[in-house]
Design a protein around this motif. Sequence first.
Motif, PDB file in Angstrom:
ATOM      1  N   VAL A 122       6.994  11.930  17.847  1.00  0.00           N
ATOM      2  CA  VAL A 122       7.796  11.204  19.080  1.00  0.00           C
ATOM      3  C   VAL A 122       6.655  11.622  20.116  1.00  0.00           C
ATOM      4  CG1 VAL A 122       9.765  10.731  20.540  1.00  0.00           C
ATOM      5  CG2 VAL A 122      10.036  11.302  17.886  1.00  0.00           C
ATOM      6  N   VAL A 123       6.753  10.390  21.032  1.00  0.00           N
ATOM      7  CA  VAL A 123       5.623  10.650  22.127  1.00  0.00           C
ATOM      8  C   VAL A 123       6.752  10.411  23.210  1.00  0.00           C
ATOM      9  CG1 VAL A 123       3.806   9.850  23.874  1.00  0.00           C
ATOM     10  CG2 VAL A 123       3.395  10.131  21.317  1.00  0.00           C
ATOM     11  N   ALA A 124       7.068  11.186  24.217  1.00  0.00           N
ATOM     12  CA  ALA A 124       7.968  10.923  25.415  1.00  0.00           C
ATOM     13  C   ALA A 124       7.108  10.545  26.547  1.00  0.00           C
ATOM     14  CB  ALA A 124       8.936  12.049  25.597  1.00  0.00           C
ATOM     15  N   ALA A 125       7.065   9.389  26.911  1.00  0.00           N
ATOM     16  CA  ALA A 125       6.489   8.982  28.212  1.00  0.00           C
ATOM     17  C   ALA A 125       7.301   8.731  29.435  1.00  0.00           C
ATOM     18  CB  ALA A 125       5.677   7.817  28.086  1.00  0.00           C
ATOM     19  N   ASP A 126       6.870   9.092  30.520  1.00  0.00           N
ATOM     20  CA  ASP A 126       7.713   8.985  31.787  1.00  0.00           C
ATOM     21  C   ASP A 126       6.601   9.008  33.026  1.00  0.00           C
ATOM     22  OD1 ASP A 126      10.957   9.310  32.482  1.00  0.00           O
ATOM     23  OD2 ASP A 126       9.615  10.047  33.968  1.00  0.00           O
ATOM     24  N   PHE A 127       7.184   8.330  34.025  1.00  0.00           N
ATOM     25  CA  PHE A 127       6.360   8.167  35.206  1.00  0.00           C
ATOM     26  C   PHE A 127       6.287   9.225  36.151  1.00  0.00           C
ATOM     27  CE2 PHE A 127       5.468   6.080  39.458  1.00  0.00           C
ATOM     28  CZ  PHE A 127       4.084   5.467  38.981  1.00  0.00           C
ATOM     29  N   SER A 128       7.434  10.201  36.063  1.00  0.00           N
ATOM     30  CA  SER A 128       7.809  11.272  36.935  1.00  0.00           C
ATOM     31  C   SER A 128       7.323  12.550  36.469  1.00  0.00           C
ATOM     32  CB  SER A 128       9.315  11.201  37.027  1.00  0.00           C
ATOM     33  OG  SER A 128       9.666  12.291  37.705  1.00  0.00           O
ATOM     34  N   PRO A 129       6.387  13.043  37.051  1.00  0.00           N
ATOM     35  CA  PRO A 129       5.966  14.562  36.810  1.00  0.00           C
ATOM     36  C   PRO A 129       7.007  15.506  36.671  1.00  0.00           C
ATOM     37  CG  PRO A 129       4.649  13.692  38.401  1.00  0.00           C
ATOM     38  CD  PRO A 129       5.626  12.475  38.348  1.00  0.00           C
ATOM     39  N   GLY A 130       7.930  15.269  37.488  1.00  0.00           N
ATOM     40  CA  GLY A 130       9.183  16.432  37.651  1.00  0.00           C
ATOM     41  C   GLY A 130      10.133  16.309  36.315  1.00  0.00           C
ATOM     42  N   MET A 131      10.257  14.918  35.858  1.00  0.00           N
ATOM     43  CA  MET A 131      10.860  14.928  34.538  1.00  0.00           C
ATOM     44  C   MET A 131      10.278  15.316  33.612  1.00  0.00           C
ATOM     45  SD  MET A 131      14.030  13.257  34.951  1.00  0.00           S
ATOM     46  CE  MET A 131      14.914  11.949  35.780  1.00  0.00           C
ATOM     47  N   ILE A 132       9.044  14.954  33.345  1.00  0.00           N
ATOM     48  CA  ILE A 132       8.040  15.810  32.416  1.00  0.00           C
ATOM     49  C   ILE A 132       8.057  17.105  32.314  1.00  0.00           C
ATOM     50  CG2 ILE A 132       5.736  15.656  31.579  1.00  0.00           C
ATOM     51  CD1 ILE A 132       5.457  12.915  32.166  1.00  0.00           C
ATOM     52  N   PHE A 135       4.916  15.103  25.422  1.00  0.00           N
ATOM     53  CA  PHE A 135       5.186  14.351  26.687  1.00  0.00           C
ATOM     54  C   PHE A 135       3.748  13.961  27.489  1.00  0.00           C
ATOM     55  CE2 PHE A 135       9.156  16.805  26.110  1.00  0.00           C
ATOM     56  CZ  PHE A 135       9.766  16.100  26.766  1.00  0.00           C
ATOM     57  N   VAL A 136       3.936  12.653  27.845  1.00  0.00           N
ATOM     58  CA  VAL A 136       2.930  12.126  28.544  1.00  0.00           C
ATOM     59  C   VAL A 136       3.253  11.393  29.767  1.00  0.00           C
ATOM     60  CG1 VAL A 136       1.035  10.410  28.340  1.00  0.00           C
ATOM     61  CG2 VAL A 136       1.611  11.811  26.303  1.00  0.00           C
ATOM     62  N   GLU A 137       2.697  11.622  30.738  1.00  0.00           N
ATOM     63  CA  GLU A 137       2.733  11.161  32.078  1.00  0.00           C
ATOM     64  C   GLU A 137       2.206   9.430  32.098  1.00  0.00           C
ATOM     65  OE1 GLU A 137       2.114  11.433  36.975  1.00  0.00           O
ATOM     66  OE2 GLU A 137       1.585  13.003  35.459  1.00  0.00           O
ATOM     67  N   ALA A 138       3.168   8.379  32.332  1.00  0.00           N
ATOM     68  CA  ALA A 138       2.444   7.237  31.776  1.00  0.00           C
ATOM     69  C   ALA A 138       3.235   6.074  32.807  1.00  0.00           C
ATOM     70  CB  ALA A 138       2.620   6.828  30.506  1.00  0.00           C
ATOM     71  N   ASP A 139       2.740   5.119  33.307  1.00  0.00           N
ATOM     72  CA  ASP A 139       3.007   3.777  33.635  1.00  0.00           C
ATOM     73  C   ASP A 139       3.795   2.923  32.776  1.00  0.00           C
ATOM     74  OD1 ASP A 139       3.726   1.628  35.120  1.00  0.00           O
ATOM     75  OD2 ASP A 139       2.132   1.734  36.400  1.00  0.00           O
ATOM     76  N   LEU A 158       7.285   5.933  20.525  1.00  0.00           N
ATOM     77  CA  LEU A 158       7.205   5.712  21.658  1.00  0.00           C
ATOM     78  C   LEU A 158       8.361   5.764  22.186  1.00  0.00           C
ATOM     79  CD1 LEU A 158       5.352   6.066  24.402  1.00  0.00           C
ATOM     80  CD2 LEU A 158       4.992   3.713  24.078  1.00  0.00           C
ATOM     81  N   ASP A 159       8.758   6.802  23.102  1.00  0.00           N
ATOM     82  CA  ASP A 159      10.023   6.776  23.977  1.00  0.00           C
ATOM     83  C   ASP A 159       9.648   6.578  25.287  1.00  0.00           C
ATOM     84  OD1 ASP A 159      12.753   6.802  24.791  1.00  0.00           O
ATOM     85  OD2 ASP A 159      12.767   9.023  24.617  1.00  0.00           O
ATOM     86  N   VAL A 160       9.789   5.397  25.863  1.00  0.00           N
ATOM     87  CA  VAL A 160       9.266   5.203  27.221  1.00  0.00           C
ATOM     88  C   VAL A 160      10.696   5.613  28.307  1.00  0.00           C
ATOM     89  CG1 VAL A 160       8.297   3.225  29.075  1.00  0.00           C
ATOM     90  CG2 VAL A 160       8.164   3.422  26.378  1.00  0.00           C
ATOM     91  N   ALA A 161      10.073   5.970  29.478  1.00  0.00           N
ATOM     92  CA  ALA A 161      11.161   6.570  30.545  1.00  0.00           C
ATOM     93  C   ALA A 161      12.048   7.585  29.742  1.00  0.00           C
ATOM     94  CB  ALA A 161      12.131   5.287  31.111  1.00  0.00           C
ATOM     95  N   ALA A 162      11.341   8.456  29.287  1.00  0.00           N
ATOM     96  CA  ALA A 162      12.067   9.260  28.224  1.00  0.00           C
ATOM     97  C   ALA A 162      12.869  10.408  29.311  1.00  0.00           C
ATOM     98  CB  ALA A 162      10.844  10.084  27.548  1.00  0.00           C
ATOM     99  N   GLY A 163      12.273  10.672  30.377  1.00  0.00           N
ATOM    100  CA  GLY A 163      13.184  11.701  31.526  1.00  0.00           C
ATOM    101  C   GLY A 163      12.708  13.217  30.909  1.00  0.00           C
ATOM    102  N   THR A 164      13.848  13.732  30.781  1.00  0.00           N
ATOM    103  CA  THR A 164      13.931  15.103  30.189  1.00  0.00           C
ATOM    104  C   THR A 164      13.682  15.286  28.664  1.00  0.00           C
ATOM    105  OG1 THR A 164      16.221  15.468  30.165  1.00  0.00           O
ATOM    106  CG2 THR A 164      14.922  16.018  32.169  1.00  0.00           C
ATOM    107  N   GLY A 165      13.646  14.164  27.796  1.00  0.00           N
ATOM    108  CA  GLY A 165      13.218  14.490  26.638  1.00  0.00           C
ATOM    109  C   GLY A 165      14.652  14.407  25.734  1.00  0.00           C
ATOM    110  N   THR A 166      15.904  14.096  26.224  1.00  0.00           N
ATOM    111  CA  THR A 166      17.043  14.142  25.479  1.00  0.00           C
ATOM    112  C   THR A 166      17.151  13.501  24.307  1.00  0.00           C
ATOM    113  OG1 THR A 166      17.970  15.026  27.327  1.00  0.00           O
ATOM    114  CG2 THR A 166      19.502  14.592  25.421  1.00  0.00           C
ATOM    115  N   SER A 167      16.797  12.074  24.561  1.00  0.00           N
ATOM    116  CA  SER A 167      16.603  11.047  23.508  1.00  0.00           C
ATOM    117  C   SER A 167      15.595  11.020  22.466  1.00  0.00           C
ATOM    118  CB  SER A 167      16.646   9.583  24.136  1.00  0.00           C
ATOM    119  OG  SER A 167      17.819   9.285  24.998  1.00  0.00           O
TER     120      SER A 167
END
Length: 223
Positions: free
Chosen positions: A61-71, A86-90, A41-50
Amino acid sequence: MFDRVAAKYDRTNNVLSVGNAPLWRVATTKAVDPKPGQRILDVAAGTGTSSASLARSGASVVAADFSPGMIDVGRRRQAHVPNLVFVEADATKLPFDDASFDAVTISFGLRNVNEPKQALAEFFRVTKPGGRVVICEFSTPSVPFVRFGYNAYQRYVMPPLVRLSSSNDTAYDYLNESINAWPDQRTLAAWIRGAGYVDVAWRNLTMGVVALHRAAKPVPPGE
């Protein structure tokens, strides 16, 4: 705010870090040590580079981020990576089952969470026993002259660089504020330990401008 900077987020990070961002990403990936068959799980993954860097190992890998724009940007840019979703998540209320990940990682995102200790508790909850957490975050340079130079860079050099490279330079006013308000390495280590992790350790990157914290979730007796 992050929706507004998503389009040029990765480019701006590379510019502001003076080319160090890829090196920090490599160090973080090595610390996570992803393996084929593992779930990361990669939290606050942004655009998923990491996240994409982690997925190259063959791990899921699950890329989770709070920002729909980043996802949205991340899904387009990383569409070629089959084992990345990618998953939108708090971060303080993760939509995942207990003990469902072999490793949880977050890079330059924990300081953006309103309740970082609650986020750490959530990381602990979703980590499997024996699994690990890796946190890469801006920190406090340990050498006085490095601190002085870093503060001068933040005050005089970073603002014009942001105006040149970012899609929304006013949003980056928050960056310096959040870095300066963030606790030092020892304090963050205590927070991680307080969440329940053991074997907490850290090492400085770029003379402490960034710190890489690592820890493990203990295995209950008899398992």
